[in-house]
Design a protein around this motif. Structure first.
Motif, mmCIF file in Angstrom:
data_model
loop_
_atom_site.group_PDB
_atom_site.id
_atom_site.type_symbol
_atom_site.label_atom_id
_atom_site.label_comp_id
_atom_site.label_asym_id
_atom_site.label_seq_id
_atom_site.Cartn_x
_atom_site.Cartn_y
_atom_site.Cartn_z
ATOM 1 N N LYS A 232 0.818 -1.215 0.000
ATOM 2 C CA LYS A 232 0.000 0.000 0.000
ATOM 3 C C LYS A 232 0.857 1.272 0.000
ATOM 4 O O LYS A 232 0.346 2.372 0.237
ATOM 5 C CB LYS A 232 -0.947 0.049 1.202
ATOM 6 C CG LYS A 232 -1.794 -1.201 1.398
ATOM 7 C CD LYS A 232 -2.697 -1.488 0.227
ATOM 8 C CE LYS A 232 -3.575 -2.694 0.494
ATOM 9 N NZ LYS A 232 -4.406 -3.064 -0.669
ATOM 10 N N LEU A 233 2.149 1.129 -0.292
ATOM 11 C CA LEU A 233 3.038 2.288 -0.328
ATOM 12 C C LEU A 233 2.980 2.940 -1.705
ATOM 13 O O LEU A 233 2.706 2.279 -2.720
ATOM 14 C CB LEU A 233 4.472 1.865 -0.013
ATOM 15 C CG LEU A 233 4.725 1.316 1.398
ATOM 16 C CD1 LEU A 233 6.169 0.839 1.542
ATOM 17 C CD2 LEU A 233 4.406 2.375 2.454
ATOM 18 N N HIS A 234 3.259 4.238 -1.745
ATOM 19 C CA HIS A 234 3.265 4.953 -3.019
ATOM 20 C C HIS A 234 4.381 4.386 -3.905
ATOM 21 O O HIS A 234 5.488 4.104 -3.419
ATOM 22 C CB HIS A 234 3.509 6.441 -2.772
ATOM 23 C CG HIS A 234 3.278 7.284 -3.980
ATOM 24 N ND1 HIS A 234 4.207 7.404 -4.999
ATOM 25 C CD2 HIS A 234 2.215 8.058 -4.346
ATOM 26 C CE1 HIS A 234 3.732 8.211 -5.929
ATOM 27 N NE2 HIS A 234 2.528 8.615 -5.565
ATOM 28 N N PRO A 235 4.093 4.207 -5.209
ATOM 29 C CA PRO A 235 5.123 3.670 -6.103
ATOM 30 C C PRO A 235 6.421 4.468 -6.074
ATOM 31 O O PRO A 235 7.516 3.896 -6.194
ATOM 32 C CB PRO A 235 4.465 3.746 -7.484
ATOM 33 C CG PRO A 235 3.007 3.707 -7.207
ATOM 34 C CD PRO A 235 2.814 4.414 -5.897
ATOM 35 N N GLY A 236 6.313 5.792 -5.899
ATOM 36 C CA GLY A 236 7.516 6.624 -5.835
ATOM 37 C C GLY A 236 8.384 6.277 -4.640
ATOM 38 O O GLY A 236 9.624 6.279 -4.728
ATOM 39 N N LEU A 237 7.748 5.982 -3.506
ATOM 40 C CA LEU A 237 8.501 5.605 -2.313
ATOM 41 C C LEU A 237 9.189 4.258 -2.508
ATOM 42 O O LEU A 237 10.362 4.081 -2.131
ATOM 43 C CB LEU A 237 7.569 5.557 -1.099
ATOM 44 C CG LEU A 237 8.209 5.127 0.231
ATOM 45 C CD1 LEU A 237 9.358 6.062 0.608
ATOM 46 C CD2 LEU A 237 7.154 5.107 1.341
ATOM 47 N N LEU A 238 8.479 3.318 -3.118
ATOM 48 C CA LEU A 238 9.084 2.006 -3.382
ATOM 49 C C LEU A 238 10.258 2.147 -4.342
ATOM 50 O O LEU A 238 11.281 1.460 -4.203
ATOM 51 C CB LEU A 238 8.036 1.056 -3.946
ATOM 52 C CG LEU A 238 6.941 0.623 -2.967
ATOM 53 C CD1 LEU A 238 5.856 -0.162 -3.689
ATOM 54 C CD2 LEU A 238 7.525 -0.201 -1.830
ATOM 55 N N LYS A 239 10.116 3.022 -5.328
ATOM 56 C CA LYS A 239 11.222 3.294 -6.259
ATOM 57 C C LYS A 239 12.413 3.851 -5.517
ATOM 58 O O LYS A 239 13.564 3.418 -5.726
ATOM 59 C CB LYS A 239 10.743 4.253 -7.354
ATOM 60 C CG LYS A 239 11.797 4.651 -8.377
ATOM 61 C CD LYS A 239 12.430 6.006 -8.049
ATOM 62 C CE LYS A 239 11.412 7.132 -8.103
ATOM 63 N NZ LYS A 239 12.028 8.427 -7.723
ATOM 64 N N ASP A 240 12.183 4.802 -4.616
ATOM 65 C CA ASP A 240 13.275 5.409 -3.854
ATOM 66 C C ASP A 240 14.004 4.373 -3.000
ATOM 67 O O ASP A 240 15.222 4.456 -2.799
ATOM 68 C CB ASP A 240 12.746 6.523 -2.954
ATOM 69 C CG ASP A 240 12.325 7.758 -3.743
ATOM 70 O OD1 ASP A 240 12.652 7.837 -4.943
ATOM 71 O OD2 ASP A 240 11.659 8.634 -3.152
#
Length: 283
Positions: A232-240
């Protein structure tokens, strides 16, 4: 009219026996949503009906759309937009002769507005419009749906359950939103297939065999999608979280940004949405 199901289980009729209709019927049967004997189908091409039935011998192949519709609680319109007018004319005549037959009409015909379908049927018919996508074939469809003028809350709940049997179904607030659904999830599988192909090509360019590169690309996309869904994390955060300072991943991300991946993807959704609006059919 409130649907009255035998044994609390609706009967389903399919107008058209193509791959999407077959996948939907398979999802309903495999999930236990209905029995084979609750499914009826009609297609102008007998070979298509034969393929639709396969080894599910209790499915009834009808001799006309009228026979199919008059004996179903839910009728799926799974035909091309260019023939739906002819189909609806046949159904209208059948319903006018049999006014007690009032099945729910669920249309997956691309670009055909629910109000256009309602206008071709006797007054008050309940219509729901759905935009599924091809991963329906493997039980992983992303479908958007919206009710027509006369569709009830119960109709929408039933539609959600039906298309939930072959993936995920999302109710959108207005019919104009179906064009955006077309742009992102209706057309989206093609974008993802293209990305998987390009990712595998990159692996081959880097020295991997085609088989190994494709297997890794497929699993990478599948696993990444599951991470977004489950964490449920934002894709941008997972990318980071993958991009360590001065590392390999941020170098790759820079190359993607420099070549416009984000803008190209957004532009693809916008272009497909605009084209869906242009192709709307009012019959």
């Amino acid at each position: 009219k409130t649907l009255c199901y035998s044994n609390n289980m609706p009967s389903f009729g399919f107008c058209g026996a193509g791959v999407m209709a077959s996948a939907l019927a398979g999802g309903l049967l495999n999930s236990g949503f209905c029995k084979e004997s609750d499914v009826k189908v009609f297609d102008l091409y007998p070979e298509s009906s034969k393929k639709f039935v396969g080894d599910r011998k209790a499915i009834k192949v009808c001799t006309s759309n009228a026979e199919m519709a008059l004996n179903s609680d839910v009728v799926f319109l799974c035909v091309k937009p260019n023939v739906i007018g002819t189909v609806l004319a046949e159904l209208r005549a059948a319903f006018q002769e049999n006014p007690n037959a009032r099945p729910l009409i669920i249309s997956i015909a691309a670009g055909v507005l629910s109000e256009a379908i309602e206008a071709q049927l006797p007054s008050g018919f309940r219509v729901v419009r759905v935009m599924p996508n091809t991963p329906c074939l493997v039980g992983q469809s992303a479908s958007g749906f919206v009710g027509g003028k006369h569709a009830t809350k119960e109709d929408l709940e039933l539609t959600a359950k039906i298309f939930g049997s072959v993936g995920k179904a999302v109710h959108v607030p207005a019919e104009k939103d179906i064009d955006a659904v077309t742009g992102i999830s209706g057309s989206g599988p093609a974008y993802v297939f293209l990305f998987i192909e390009a990712l595998a090509d990159g692996g081959v360019r880097a020295g991997l065999s085609r088989a190994v590169a494709l297997e890794l690309a497929i699993q990478t996309v599948k696993g990444s999608a599951m991470m977004v869904e489950q964490t449920k994390l934002h894709p941008g955060l997972l990318k980071d979280q993958v991009c360590s300072p001065g590392g390999t991943t941020i170098a790759g991300v820079e190359a993607l940004e420099r070549n416009g991946l984000r803008f190209a993807t957004m532009s693809a959704v916008t272009a497909a949405t605009q084209r869906a609006t242009e192709l709307r059919s009012k019959l």
